[in-house]
Design a protein around this motif. Structure first.
Motif, PDB file in Angstrom:
ATOM      1  N   PHE A  74       0.828  -1.207   0.000  1.00 37.86           N
ATOM      2  CA  PHE A  74       0.000   0.000   0.000  1.00 37.86           C
ATOM      3  C   PHE A  74       0.867   1.263   0.000  1.00 37.86           C
ATOM      4  O   PHE A  74       0.484   2.288  -0.563  1.00 37.86           O
ATOM      5  N   ASP A  75       2.028   1.190   0.637  1.00 35.48           N
ATOM      6  CA  ASP A  75       2.946   2.327   0.612  1.00 35.48           C
ATOM      7  C   ASP A  75       3.424   2.588  -0.819  1.00 35.48           C
ATOM      8  O   ASP A  75       3.479   3.735  -1.269  1.00 35.48           O
ATOM      9  N   VAL A 114      -3.180  -3.510  -5.363  1.00 34.91           N
ATOM     10  CA  VAL A 114      -4.286  -3.381  -4.409  1.00 34.91           C
ATOM     11  C   VAL A 114      -4.751  -4.763  -3.951  1.00 34.91           C
ATOM     12  O   VAL A 114      -4.947  -5.003  -2.751  1.00 34.91           O
ATOM     13  N   ARG A 115      -4.909  -5.669  -4.898  1.00 34.94           N
ATOM     14  CA  ARG A 115      -5.343  -7.029  -4.548  1.00 34.94           C
ATOM     15  C   ARG A 115      -4.317  -7.703  -3.639  1.00 34.94           C
ATOM     16  O   ARG A 115      -4.674  -8.338  -2.639  1.00 34.94           O
ATOM     17  N   PHE A 116      -3.055  -7.550  -3.969  1.00 29.88           N
ATOM     18  CA  PHE A 116      -1.991  -8.138  -3.150  1.00 29.88           C
ATOM     19  C   PHE A 116      -2.011  -7.552  -1.742  1.00 29.88           C
ATOM     20  O   PHE A 116      -1.859  -8.278  -0.755  1.00 29.88           O
ATOM     21  N   GLY A 117      -2.196  -6.239  -1.642  1.00 33.88           N
ATOM     22  CA  GLY A 117      -2.219  -5.587  -0.336  1.00 33.88           C
ATOM     23  C   GLY A 117      -3.335  -6.103   0.549  1.00 33.88           C
ATOM     24  O   GLY A 117      -3.121  -6.374   1.744  1.00 33.88           O
ATOM     25  N   GLN A 155      -2.336   1.081   7.772  1.00 33.93           N
ATOM     26  CA  GLN A 155      -2.707   2.460   7.447  1.00 33.93           C
ATOM     27  C   GLN A 155      -1.508   3.413   7.456  1.00 33.93           C
ATOM     28  O   GLN A 155      -1.683   4.629   7.533  1.00 33.93           O
ATOM     29  N   TYR A 156      -0.317   2.852   7.345  1.00 32.41           N
ATOM     30  CA  TYR A 156       0.892   3.665   7.303  1.00 32.41           C
ATOM     31  C   TYR A 156       0.842   4.668   6.159  1.00 32.41           C
ATOM     32  O   TYR A 156       1.099   5.866   6.345  1.00 32.41           O
ATOM     33  N   SER A 157       0.514   4.211   4.965  1.00 26.27           N
ATOM     34  CA  SER A 157       0.396   5.112   3.811  1.00 26.27           C
ATOM     35  C   SER A 157      -0.919   4.939   3.086  1.00 26.27           C
ATOM     36  O   SER A 157      -1.085   5.428   1.957  1.00 26.27           O
ATOM     37  N   TYR A 158      -1.869   4.268   3.705  1.00 26.08           N
ATOM     38  CA  TYR A 158      -3.155   3.961   3.075  1.00 26.08           C
ATOM     39  C   TYR A 158      -4.235   4.168   4.115  1.00 26.08           C
ATOM     40  O   TYR A 158      -3.965   4.099   5.312  1.00 26.08           O
ATOM     41  N   GLY A 159      -5.443   4.434   3.709  1.00 26.21           N
ATOM     42  CA  GLY A 159      -6.493   4.685   4.689  1.00 26.21           C
ATOM     43  C   GLY A 159      -6.234   5.990   5.414  1.00 26.21           C
ATOM     44  O   GLY A 159      -6.346   7.082   4.827  1.00 26.21           O
TER      45      GLY A 159
END
Length: 318
Positions: A74-75, A114-117, A155-159
């Motif tokens: 996600f980062d 995205v799917r992998f994350g 949620q480090y770089s997502y959400g």
């Protein structure tokens, strides 16, 4: 934002499995060394060692790998979408190879990332839950540290994008702290001052190569509004921040030895790390100004520090 179905121009053709391994940063094992630190703290005396500890640490470790794979995927996704990764990894391809970023290299699409994350995140959550449920002990504080570690990592770089709201450095260190304290609590059921010191030192390891990365990435981070200390302050202010972290690492061990939290010899044992920190500062912020070489020294210092922590535990408990 790029088309979800169309990757960037490929820099090289490679099997998808290799690209996913690059996406998961499986070659960067530095956080996972925490499990060996914890094992060394509980291994001796061998006559009292509970084999269930190995199961818990193994399950926790596998869950952590999946959690981290989700976090870094996600980062990379966010960094690709806002353009910072493209700027940081293609400005000098000799030093920062774009192949480490499959989206930038064009080897994976956004949809695949995205799917992998999400898949790795769900698997990681399930395995970490299994580690907690099957652990020899389950103190509430260790459970909550595990939960917080997972929720914040995703949620480090997502959400919530906590790294985009001024908490990047705190998170990098905090993840290392949690990776020591949570499994230690699950296998012992107790809190220990010396282990806390080790956790704090362990977390400073990734931070003290992360801040050099941030120094290299100032322009890209500023362009997308990612407020790292390096991006927010002046070169002098950033240098002082890195110096303060380096000195603080030494003082943490010194104070622990002086107060009896750690054995008296602990600060002496950790001196090789201090020597590397001095060299790291000189190369990164001295006349040579080679930030990426200084960053690589940070990896060496952290790995050496983990080995010395393991040695300290084995000597202390023997």
């Amino acid at each position: 934002m790029t088309d979800l179905a169309a990757p960037a121009t490929r820099t090289s053709a490679e099997p998808k499995l290799v690209s996913y391994a690059r996406l998961a940063k499986l070659d960067v094992y530095d956080y996972y060394l925490s499990l060996l630190v914890v094992l060394s703290a509980v291994l001796l005396p061998l006559a009292d060692f509970d084999p269930a500890v190995l199961v818990t640490l193994a399950v926790f470790g596998v869950g952590s790998v999946f959690m981290t794979a989700s976090m870094v995927a996600f980062d990379d996704l966010t960094g690709y979408r806002d353009g910072s990764d493209t700027a940081n990894y293609t400005a000098n391809p000799t030093l920062r190879r774009a192949r480490r970023k499959p989206l930038v290299a064009g080897n994976l699409t956004e949809r695949e990332v995205v799917r992998f994350g999400w898949v790795t995140g769900v698997i990681g959550a399930a395995i970490l839950a299994a580690a907690v449920l099957t652990a020899p002990f389950a103190p509430q504080w260790a459970i909550w540290v595990t939960v917080a570690m997972f929720v914040l990592a995703i949620q480090y770089s997502y959400g919530l994008k906590i790294s985009y709201h001024g908490f990047q450095e705190a998170f990098i260190a905090g993840l290392g702290w949690a990776m020591v304290l949570a499994p230690y609590g699950l296998v012992t059921g107790r809190f220990d001052g010396f282990v806390l010191v080790q956790a704090l030192l362990f977390g400073l390891g990734p931070l003290l190569f992360g801040v050099y990365s941030n120094t290299n990435d100032i322009e890209g981070d500023r362009a997308v509004g990612r407020p790292t200390v390096a991006a927010l302050t002046t070169p002098r202010g950033n240098r002082r921040f890195v110096v303060a972290l380096s000195v603080g690492e030494f003082l943490l061990g010194a104070v622990a030895s002086l107060t009896g939290i750690a054995p008296w010899w602990f600060v002496l044992l950790m001196l090789p790390v201090t020597v590397l920190r001095v060299r790291q500062l000189g190369i990164g912020f001295g006349p040579r100004g080679d930030i990426l070489l200084a960053r690589s020294i940070g990896f060496t210092a952290h790995r050496l520090g983990a080995v010395l922590l393991i040695a300290a535990n084995l000597v202390h408990t023997s």
